[in-house]
Design an enzyme around this catalytic site. Structure first.
Site, PDB file in Angstrom:
ATOM      1  N   GLY A  43      86.992  69.342  17.073  1.00  0.00           N
ATOM      2  CA  GLY A  43      88.155  69.474  17.948  1.00  0.00           C
ATOM      3  C   GLY A  43      89.168  70.542  17.566  1.00  0.00           C
ATOM      4  CD  GLU A  98      92.122  66.179  13.686  1.00  0.00           C
ATOM      5  OE1 GLU A  98      91.541  67.111  14.235  1.00  0.00           O
ATOM      6  OE2 GLU A  98      91.546  65.167  13.230  1.00  0.00           O
ATOM      7  CG  ASP A 102      93.798  58.435  19.556  1.00  0.00           C
ATOM      8  OD1 ASP A 102      94.435  57.372  19.597  1.00  0.00           O
ATOM      9  OD2 ASP A 102      93.016  58.766  20.463  1.00  0.00           O
ATOM     10  CE  LYS A 130      96.257  60.151  23.391  1.00  0.00           C
ATOM     11  NZ  LYS A 130      94.929  59.780  23.955  1.00  0.00           N
ATOM     12  NE  ARG A 164      83.757  69.741  21.503  1.00  0.00           N
ATOM     13  CZ  ARG A 164      84.194  68.686  20.814  1.00  0.00           C
ATOM     14  NH1 ARG A 164      85.457  68.603  20.460  1.00  0.00           N
ATOM     15  NH2 ARG A 164      83.373  67.719  20.466  1.00  0.00           N
TER      16      ARG A 164
HETATM   17  C1  PRP Z   1      88.788  63.381  17.566  1.00  0.00           C
HETATM   18  C2  PRP Z   1      89.856  64.376  17.191  1.00  0.00           C
HETATM   19  C3  PRP Z   1      90.329  63.878  15.853  1.00  0.00           C
HETATM   20  C4  PRP Z   1      90.109  62.371  15.935  1.00  0.00           C
HETATM   21  C5  PRP Z   1      91.421  61.699  16.164  1.00  0.00           C
HETATM   22  O1  PRP Z   1      87.610  63.774  16.946  1.00  0.00           O
HETATM   23  O2  PRP Z   1      89.360  65.685  17.128  1.00  0.00           O
HETATM   24  O3  PRP Z   1      89.572  64.404  14.792  1.00  0.00           O
HETATM   25  O4  PRP Z   1      89.241  62.142  17.049  1.00  0.00           O
HETATM   26  O5  PRP Z   1      91.248  60.325  16.310  1.00  0.00           O
HETATM   27  P1  PRP Z   1      91.823  59.236  15.319  1.00  0.00           P
HETATM   28  O6  PRP Z   1      93.228  59.612  14.969  1.00  0.00           O
HETATM   29  O7  PRP Z   1      91.770  57.981  16.152  1.00  0.00           O
HETATM   30  O8  PRP Z   1      90.923  59.148  14.131  1.00  0.00           O
HETATM   31  P2  PRP Z   1      86.195  63.191  17.346  1.00  0.00           P
HETATM   32  O9  PRP Z   1      85.820  62.157  16.323  1.00  0.00           O
HETATM   33  O10 PRP Z   1      86.198  62.768  18.782  1.00  0.00           O
HETATM   34  O11 PRP Z   1      85.244  64.427  17.133  1.00  0.00           O
HETATM   35  P3  PRP Z   1      85.393  65.929  17.637  1.00  0.00           P
HETATM   36  O12 PRP Z   1      86.525  66.538  16.861  1.00  0.00           O
HETATM   37  O13 PRP Z   1      84.072  66.539  17.308  1.00  0.00           O
HETATM   38  O14 PRP Z   1      85.678  65.914  19.126  1.00  0.00           O
END
Ligand code: PRP
Length: 179
Positions: A43, A98, A102, A130, A164
């Site tokens: 991400g 990052e 979330d 968030k 993305r």
């Molecule tokens: C998403 C985002 C963060 C994480 C945040 O990654 O890029 O790394 O989730 O969520 P959290 O605070 O609840 O842990 P994801 O695992 O979807 O993988 P990606 O980055 O490959 O999209």
């Protein structure tokens, strides 16, 4: 879901201003420290690419990748390192980049993992935050935007690996979902 359900939440111009502001703050703290900038894949790749081009001082870049969400689940208790660092961070000044904090589980896991490797300092830059979804405390040292509890895509953020590439951060609504 299709692109007709996309609504711009944060425009590319707003993102650009935030990236410049964050880079200026980071420069104040890191300009003479040759920091190691660590992006969390996938991400963060778009944000990191823009951010580092505004960091006009020496730094190095690495990436890590954590295990992803299964669909509909959360990261709680399920995190592993898929792609680890290949350099030592002992004694280094480290900045983690990052796209979104979330629940906070991903970043909490990574910051603990990195702190155990004895960096000289360890800070976190997150483009979006968030807080309404938080499950664990996370200190965000450089934050772009606080965002509402909506499903976000674009500027690195995906839905099922799509969107993305969008230059703006958008909300993605299911058909029939109330606005
Ligand atoms: C998403 C985002 C963060 C994480 C945040 O990654 O890029 O790394 O989730 O969520 P959290 O605070 O609840 O842990 P994801 O695992 O979807 O993988 P990606 O980055 O490959 O999209």
């Amino acid at each position: 879901m299709d692109s007709s359900n996309l609504k711009c939440l944060i425009s590319r111009e707003e993102i650009d201003s935030a990236v410049k502001r964050l880079a200026a703050d980071i420069k104040q703290d890191f300009h003479d420290k040759n920091p190691l900038v660590i992006g969390i894949l996938k991400g963060s790749f778009v944000f990191l690419a823009d951010l580092v081009r505004d960091l006009d001082f020496p730094h190095e870049i690495e990436f890590v990748r954590l295990s992803s969400y299964g669909s509909g689940s959360t990261t709680a208790g399920q995190l592993t390192m898929i792609h680890d660092l290949h350099v030592s961070i002992e004694g280094r000044h480290v900045l983690v980049v990052e796209d979104i904090v979330d629940t906070g589980n991903s970043v909490a896991f990574l910051m603990k993992y990195l702190s155990e490797k004895n960096p000289a300092s360890l800070k976190l830059c997150a483009l979006t935050d968030k807080p309404s979804r938080r499950q664990v405390d996370v200190k965000i040292d450089y934050r772009g935007f606080i965002v509402p509890n909506l499903f976000l895509v674009g500027y690195g953020l995906d839905f099922d690996e799509k969107y993305r590439n969008l230059p703006d951060i958008c909300t993605l609504q299911e058909i029939g979902e109330e606005e």
